[in-house]
Design a protein around this motif. Structure first.
Motif, mmCIF file in Angstrom:
data_model
loop_
_atom_site.group_PDB
_atom_site.id
_atom_site.type_symbol
_atom_site.label_atom_id
_atom_site.label_comp_id
_atom_site.label_asym_id
_atom_site.label_seq_id
_atom_site.Cartn_x
_atom_site.Cartn_y
_atom_site.Cartn_z
ATOM 1 N N GLU A 58 -6.926 -3.958 11.126
ATOM 2 C CA GLU A 58 -7.864 -4.256 10.316
ATOM 3 C C GLU A 58 -7.609 -3.648 9.004
ATOM 4 O O GLU A 58 -7.230 -2.506 8.975
ATOM 5 N N TRP A 59 -8.063 -4.303 7.985
ATOM 6 C CA TRP A 59 -7.789 -3.889 6.494
ATOM 7 C C TRP A 59 -9.334 -3.482 6.132
ATOM 8 O O TRP A 59 -10.445 -4.051 6.231
ATOM 9 N N PHE A 60 -9.465 -2.084 5.348
ATOM 10 C CA PHE A 60 -10.856 -1.778 5.067
ATOM 11 C C PHE A 60 -10.545 -1.584 3.422
ATOM 12 O O PHE A 60 -9.551 -1.183 2.546
ATOM 13 N N ARG A 90 6.798 0.973 5.969
ATOM 14 C CA ARG A 90 6.105 0.350 5.192
ATOM 15 C C ARG A 90 4.979 -0.200 5.309
ATOM 16 O O ARG A 90 4.610 -0.561 6.543
ATOM 17 N N VAL A 91 3.945 -0.046 4.108
ATOM 18 C CA VAL A 91 2.459 -0.432 4.662
ATOM 19 C C VAL A 91 2.201 -1.603 3.690
ATOM 20 O O VAL A 91 1.936 -1.223 2.557
ATOM 21 N N LEU A 92 1.744 -2.532 4.170
ATOM 22 C CA LEU A 92 1.408 -3.729 3.348
ATOM 23 C C LEU A 92 -0.021 -4.287 3.832
ATOM 24 O O LEU A 92 -0.290 -4.298 4.836
ATOM 25 N N LEU A 99 0.931 -1.236 0.001
ATOM 26 C CA LEU A 99 0.106 0.135 -0.068
ATOM 27 C C LEU A 99 0.879 1.162 0.064
ATOM 28 O O LEU A 99 0.299 2.325 -0.681
ATOM 29 N N ARG A 100 1.984 1.033 0.715
ATOM 30 C CA ARG A 100 3.020 2.147 0.712
ATOM 31 C C ARG A 100 4.337 1.573 0.806
ATOM 32 O O ARG A 100 4.584 1.010 1.735
ATOM 33 N N GLU A 101 5.350 2.097 -0.394
ATOM 34 C CA GLU A 101 6.571 1.524 -0.063
ATOM 35 C C GLU A 101 7.303 2.390 1.205
ATOM 36 O O GLU A 101 7.029 3.631 1.560
ATOM 37 N N VAL A 125 -10.686 3.538 -0.774
ATOM 38 C CA VAL A 125 -9.501 4.135 -1.159
ATOM 39 C C VAL A 125 -9.598 5.561 -0.699
ATOM 40 O O VAL A 125 -10.501 5.973 -0.194
ATOM 41 N N PRO A 126 -8.247 6.214 -0.691
ATOM 42 C CA PRO A 126 -8.319 7.740 -0.588
ATOM 43 C C PRO A 126 -9.209 8.568 -1.083
ATOM 44 O O PRO A 126 -9.543 8.344 -2.193
ATOM 45 N N PHE A 127 -10.278 9.309 -0.234
ATOM 46 C CA PHE A 127 -11.274 9.662 -0.837
ATOM 47 C C PHE A 127 -11.277 10.862 -2.045
ATOM 48 O O PHE A 127 -11.872 11.041 -2.688
ATOM 49 N N VAL A 168 -7.748 9.859 4.947
ATOM 50 C CA VAL A 168 -9.411 9.671 4.917
ATOM 51 C C VAL A 168 -9.718 8.927 3.880
ATOM 52 O O VAL A 168 -9.371 9.162 2.521
ATOM 53 N N LEU A 169 -10.382 7.640 4.066
ATOM 54 C CA LEU A 169 -10.656 6.789 3.174
ATOM 55 C C LEU A 169 -12.258 6.669 2.602
ATOM 56 O O LEU A 169 -13.009 6.725 3.474
ATOM 57 N N VAL A 170 -12.621 6.245 1.544
ATOM 58 C CA VAL A 170 -13.998 6.193 1.378
ATOM 59 C C VAL A 170 -14.193 4.802 0.575
ATOM 60 O O VAL A 170 -13.287 4.375 -0.423
HETATM 61 N N1 LIG Z 1 -6.330 -0.201 7.580
HETATM 62 C C1 LIG Z 1 -6.169 0.316 6.352
HETATM 63 N N2 LIG Z 1 -6.989 -0.292 5.538
HETATM 64 C C2 LIG Z 1 -7.209 0.071 4.251
HETATM 65 N N3 LIG Z 1 -5.809 0.970 3.787
HETATM 66 C C3 LIG Z 1 -4.936 1.417 4.520
HETATM 67 C C4 LIG Z 1 -5.003 1.179 5.857
HETATM 68 N N4 LIG Z 1 -4.155 1.736 6.575
HETATM 69 C C5 LIG Z 1 -3.436 2.392 5.609
HETATM 70 N N5 LIG Z 1 -3.913 2.262 4.141
HETATM 71 C C6 LIG Z 1 -3.483 2.757 3.024
HETATM 72 O O1 LIG Z 1 -2.311 2.748 3.010
HETATM 73 C C7 LIG Z 1 -1.716 4.183 2.914
HETATM 74 C C8 LIG Z 1 -0.576 4.401 3.846
HETATM 75 O O2 LIG Z 1 -0.889 4.442 5.222
HETATM 76 P P1 LIG Z 1 -0.479 5.286 6.200
HETATM 77 O O3 LIG Z 1 -1.142 6.665 5.940
HETATM 78 O O4 LIG Z 1 -0.788 4.521 7.580
HETATM 79 O O5 LIG Z 1 1.084 5.574 6.140
HETATM 80 P P2 LIG Z 1 1.992 6.789 5.886
HETATM 81 O O6 LIG Z 1 3.545 6.409 6.095
HETATM 82 O O7 LIG Z 1 1.377 7.979 6.530
HETATM 83 O O8 LIG Z 1 1.883 7.190 4.442
HETATM 84 P P3 LIG Z 1 1.404 8.226 3.604
HETATM 85 O O9 LIG Z 1 2.635 9.393 3.844
HETATM 86 O O10 LIG Z 1 1.089 8.023 2.146
HETATM 87 O O11 LIG Z 1 0.053 8.899 4.248
HETATM 88 C C9 LIG Z 1 -2.925 5.071 3.443
HETATM 89 O O12 LIG Z 1 -3.006 6.067 2.414
HETATM 90 C C10 LIG Z 1 -4.292 4.113 2.780
HETATM 91 O O13 LIG Z 1 -4.327 4.228 1.447
#
Ligand SMILES: Nc1ncnc2c1ncn2[C@@H]1O[C@H](COP(=O)(O)OP(=O)(O)OP(=O)(O)O)[C@@H](O)[C@H]1O
Ligand SMILES: [Mg+2]
Length: 225
Positions: free
Chosen positions: A89-91, A26-28, A17-19, A94-96, A136-138
């Motif tokens: 938990e995963w939702f 890292r967000v997986l 989800l984010r490198e 998508v970002p709104f 903020v997701l939708v």
């Molecule tokens: N619980 C979740 N369910 C679904 N998607 C998620 C969840 N947590 C994070 N994400 C997705 O992963 C992205 C990155 O997560 P997060 O915002 O926690 O990390 P970050 O390091 O702050 O990244 P960014 O700087 O892009 O906001 C979020 O913008 C979202 O799209």
């Protein structure tokens, strides 16, 4: 979500989800048993940053998710994984900013978003990073999800009047951030009073934002390659 504690080490990666890198975790998206979950791992930041700040950031976000376990639209904490990572938990959302919808859709969405934010504040947490369009997701049904509590502020104890005042200010900055989001997708929904508020976003919100940027920049310079 009930997942046996001894199972949370057995996951497989489904998507990135984010490198990670620099000051970013890292967000997986991972598969945990038969469920999808999110692994946010500060070990994915640069090594020095990850070693010094990773455990603090993971602990703060876990604490926030625990405080908010009864708020709909905030991910449930599944557990910590090591000192620098957490599973939540995963939702399916998508970002709104990425969704194109009509005014009626956004009107309902923002009512729920404001209610969700009020519930978060009631639980003693201010988000502090709602200006980021990625937090903020939708989904297609217009459901509201708020993620990324790493920069949050907790309400101080009853006797700590200064900390309580700061908390109230951060809550106000969160509400102003939501107005800013509304301005981006449905400016026609803003009342005259809200336009006025946007024009006069307080010194505190501006100062807090600049302080946040400065801290991130300093951390990048001092703690990453
Ligand atoms: N619980 C979740 N369910 C679904 N998607 C998620 C969840 N947590 C994070 N994400 C997705 O992963 C992205 C990155 O997560 P997060 O915002 O926690 O990390 P970050 O390091 O702050 O990244 P960014 O700087 O892009 O906001 C979020 O913008 C979202 O799209
Ligand atoms: Mg984020």
């Amino acid at each position: 979500m009930s997942i046996a504690a001894d199972n949370i080490d057995r996951w497989t990666v489904v998507d990135t989800l984010r490198e990670g890198g620099g000051t970013r975790a890292r967000v997986l998206k991972v598969k945990l048993g038969d469920r999808d979950a999110v692994l946010k791992d500060h070990a994915g930041c640069d090594p020095l940053f990850s070693m010094l700040l990773g455990p603090i950031l993971a602990r703060r976000e876990s604490k926030a998710l625990r405080c908010l376990s009864s708020v709909d639209g905030v991910p449930l904490l599944i557990g910590r994984r090591g000192s620098r990572a957490l599973l939540m938990e995963w939702f399916s959302a998508v970002p709104f900013k990425t969704l194109q919808r009509d005014t009626e859709f956004w009107k309902r969405y923002f009512i729920v978003l404001e209610q969700t934010l009020a519930a978060i504040h009631q639980s003693g947490v201010a988000h502090c990073d709602l200006r980021s369009l990625n937090n903020v997701l939708v989904n297609d049904h217009g459901e509201v999800f708020i993620v990324d509590f790493v920069a949050c502020c907790f309400k101080g104890r009853r006797w700590n009047l200064l900390s309580r005042a700061v908390f109230r200010r951060f809550c106000r900055a969160d509400r102003d951030a939501v107005l800013k989001l509304k301005q981006q997708v449905a400016p026609e929904l803003l009342s005259d009073e809200q336009w006025n508020r946007l024009k006069h976003v307080g010194w505190f919100a501006r100062g807090a934002r600049n302080a946040g940027k400065l801290i991130r920049r300093l951390s990048r310079i001092l703690l990453t390659r």
